[in-house]
Design a protein around this motif. Structure first.
Motif, short mmCIF file in Angstrom:
data_model
loop_
_atom_site.label_atom_id
_atom_site.label_comp_id
_atom_site.label_asym_id
_atom_site.label_seq_id
_atom_site.Cartn_x
_atom_site.Cartn_y
_atom_site.Cartn_z
N GLU A 28 6.83 4.99 43.80
CA GLU A 28 7.75 4.79 42.68
C GLU A 28 8.34 6.13 42.25
O GLU A 28 7.73 7.19 42.44
CB GLU A 28 7.03 4.13 41.50
N ASN A 29 9.54 6.07 41.69
CA ASN A 29 10.18 7.28 41.15
C ASN A 29 9.68 7.52 39.74
O ASN A 29 9.70 6.61 38.91
CB ASN A 29 11.70 7.12 41.13
N VAL A 30 9.23 8.72 39.47
CA VAL A 30 8.77 9.10 38.14
C VAL A 30 9.69 10.20 37.63
O VAL A 30 9.89 11.21 38.30
CB VAL A 30 7.32 9.60 38.18
N ALA A 31 10.26 10.00 36.46
CA ALA A 31 11.22 10.96 35.92
C ALA A 31 10.55 12.02 35.05
O ALA A 31 9.70 11.72 34.21
CB ALA A 31 12.28 10.24 35.09
N ILE A 32 10.93 13.27 35.28
CA ILE A 32 10.62 14.35 34.35
C ILE A 32 11.95 14.69 33.70
O ILE A 32 12.75 15.47 34.24
CB ILE A 32 10.04 15.59 35.06
N ASP A 33 12.22 14.10 32.56
CA ASP A 33 13.54 14.22 31.95
C ASP A 33 13.51 14.59 30.47
O ASP A 33 14.51 14.51 29.78
CB ASP A 33 14.33 12.93 32.14
N LYS A 34 12.34 15.02 30.00
CA LYS A 34 12.21 15.44 28.61
C LYS A 34 11.52 16.80 28.54
O LYS A 34 10.72 17.16 29.41
CB LYS A 34 11.41 14.41 27.81
N TYR A 35 11.83 17.53 27.48
CA TYR A 35 11.13 18.77 27.23
C TYR A 35 9.75 18.47 26.66
O TYR A 35 9.47 17.33 26.25
CB TYR A 35 11.92 19.65 26.27
N TRP A 36 8.90 19.47 26.63
CA TRP A 36 7.54 19.29 26.09
C TRP A 36 7.58 18.72 24.68
O TRP A 36 6.66 18.03 24.23
CB TRP A 36 6.81 20.64 26.11
N SER A 37 8.66 18.99 23.95
CA SER A 37 8.80 18.54 22.56
C SER A 37 9.13 17.06 22.44
O SER A 37 8.99 16.48 21.36
CB SER A 37 9.92 19.35 21.89
N GLY A 38 9.56 16.45 23.54
CA GLY A 38 10.00 15.07 23.52
C GLY A 38 11.51 14.93 23.50
O GLY A 38 12.04 13.83 23.69
N ASP A 39 12.23 16.04 23.28
CA ASP A 39 13.69 16.01 23.30
C ASP A 39 14.19 15.83 24.74
O ASP A 39 13.58 16.36 25.67
CB ASP A 39 14.26 17.31 22.72
N PRO A 40 15.30 15.10 24.93
CA PRO A 40 15.83 14.92 26.28
C PRO A 40 16.32 16.23 26.88
O PRO A 40 16.92 17.05 26.19
CB PRO A 40 16.97 13.92 26.08
N ALA A 41 16.05 16.41 28.16
CA ALA A 41 16.51 17.61 28.87
C ALA A 41 17.89 17.35 29.46
O ALA A 41 18.26 16.20 29.72
CB ALA A 41 15.53 17.97 29.97
N SER A 42 18.65 18.39 29.68
CA SER A 42 19.96 18.25 30.29
C SER A 42 19.80 17.71 31.71
O SER A 42 18.79 17.96 32.38
CB SER A 42 20.69 19.59 30.32
N ILE A 43 20.80 16.98 32.18
CA ILE A 43 20.73 16.37 33.51
C ILE A 43 20.48 17.42 34.58
O ILE A 43 19.75 17.18 35.55
CB ILE A 43 22.02 15.58 33.79
N GLY A 44 21.06 18.60 34.41
CA GLY A 44 20.94 19.65 35.41
C GLY A 44 19.56 20.26 35.53
O GLY A 44 19.34 21.15 36.36
N ARG A 45 18.61 19.77 34.72
CA ARG A 45 17.24 20.29 34.77
C ARG A 45 16.21 19.21 35.07
O ARG A 45 15.02 19.48 35.12
CB ARG A 45 16.89 20.96 33.45
N ARG A 46 16.67 18.00 35.28
CA ARG A 46 15.75 16.89 35.45
C ARG A 46 15.21 16.80 36.87
O ARG A 46 15.78 17.34 37.81
CB ARG A 46 16.43 15.58 35.05
N SER A 47 14.09 16.11 37.01
CA SER A 47 13.44 15.97 38.31
C SER A 47 12.93 14.54 38.49
O SER A 47 12.69 13.82 37.52
CB SER A 47 12.26 16.93 38.44
N GLN A 48 12.79 14.16 39.75
CA GLN A 48 12.12 12.93 40.13
C GLN A 48 10.88 13.30 40.93
O GLN A 48 10.92 14.21 41.76
CB GLN A 48 13.05 12.05 40.98
#
Length: 212
Positions: A28-48
């Protein structure tokens, strides 16, 4: 946010340098798309991230979007672990084999260069015991493309002194550090929500369930 990852069992092992091996399609694809704070990260920094397991090892593949200059060592060392690798661009997995003792866990990092580090950690109320001499025998591979980085890790079960059983649940987190200076970003699958960036929060760990 979903706190459970089902890690699918595979019958045959394969080279982690095969970034597009069809076996990865079972995960399955798991997204790393938030900062440690819970705020959404910019698309250019996200990972699967994708995880698989065999009777031999745990496989982890990071597919990281890269829209900014790399923060990496100019002369990478691939022969042995690189201390303080976390000060540059890295993807990480924290994993605790005993869910009842999530404060005892292992940290594995990989950089876009293929550099790596493995650490054994015991988090106590009065501080963190870090074993940098821990030797997991982990394997790493990486490939840098125009706007994306592939990073894979393979860890034999001997690194944990146990092989998981089907249905067993371990604890852990998936993480990424990217950029430098004031704009450096600390991303987390399960946000730790500390005042300052801090990944070492076992209470925030999610579940890794090993399934057929």
């Amino acid at each position: 946010m979903k706190k459970l990852i089902k890690i699918v069992h595979i019958l045959n092992d394969f080279s982690i340098e095969e970034f597009d091996n069809e076996t990865w399609e079972q995960a399955e694809n798991v997204a790393i798309d938030k900062y440690w704070s819970g705020d959404p990260a910019s698309i250019g920094r996200r990972s699967q991230v994708k995880l698989l397991w065999s009777q031999t090892a745990l496989y982890v593949r990071f597919e990281a979007i890269q829209s900014e200059p790399l923060n990496v060592n100019e002369t990478p060392n691939l022969a042995s672990k690189t201390n303080e690798l976390w000060n540059r661009d890295v993807c990480e997995i924290f994993i605790a084999p005993n869910r009842e003792e999530a404060n005892k866990y292992f940290e594995f990092e990989i950089a876009p260069t293929g550099e790596w580090i493995d650490i054994k950690i015991h988090l106590k109320p009065d501080g963190r015991i870090t074993d940098l001499n821990y030797d997991s025998g982990m394997q790493s591979a990486a490939k840098i493309e125009t706007d994306k980085i592939w990073m894979t890790i393979k860890i034999d079960w001997k690194a944990f002194s146990k092989i998981p059983e089907v249905g067993e649940v371990w604890k852990g987190n998936l993480l990424r550090c990217v950029g430098s200076g004031k704009t450096r970003g600390y991303l987390s699958w399960q946000p730790t929500k500390t005042k300052k960036p801090n990944f070492h929060v076992p209470a925030a760990f999610g579940d890794f369930e090993f399934v057929k």
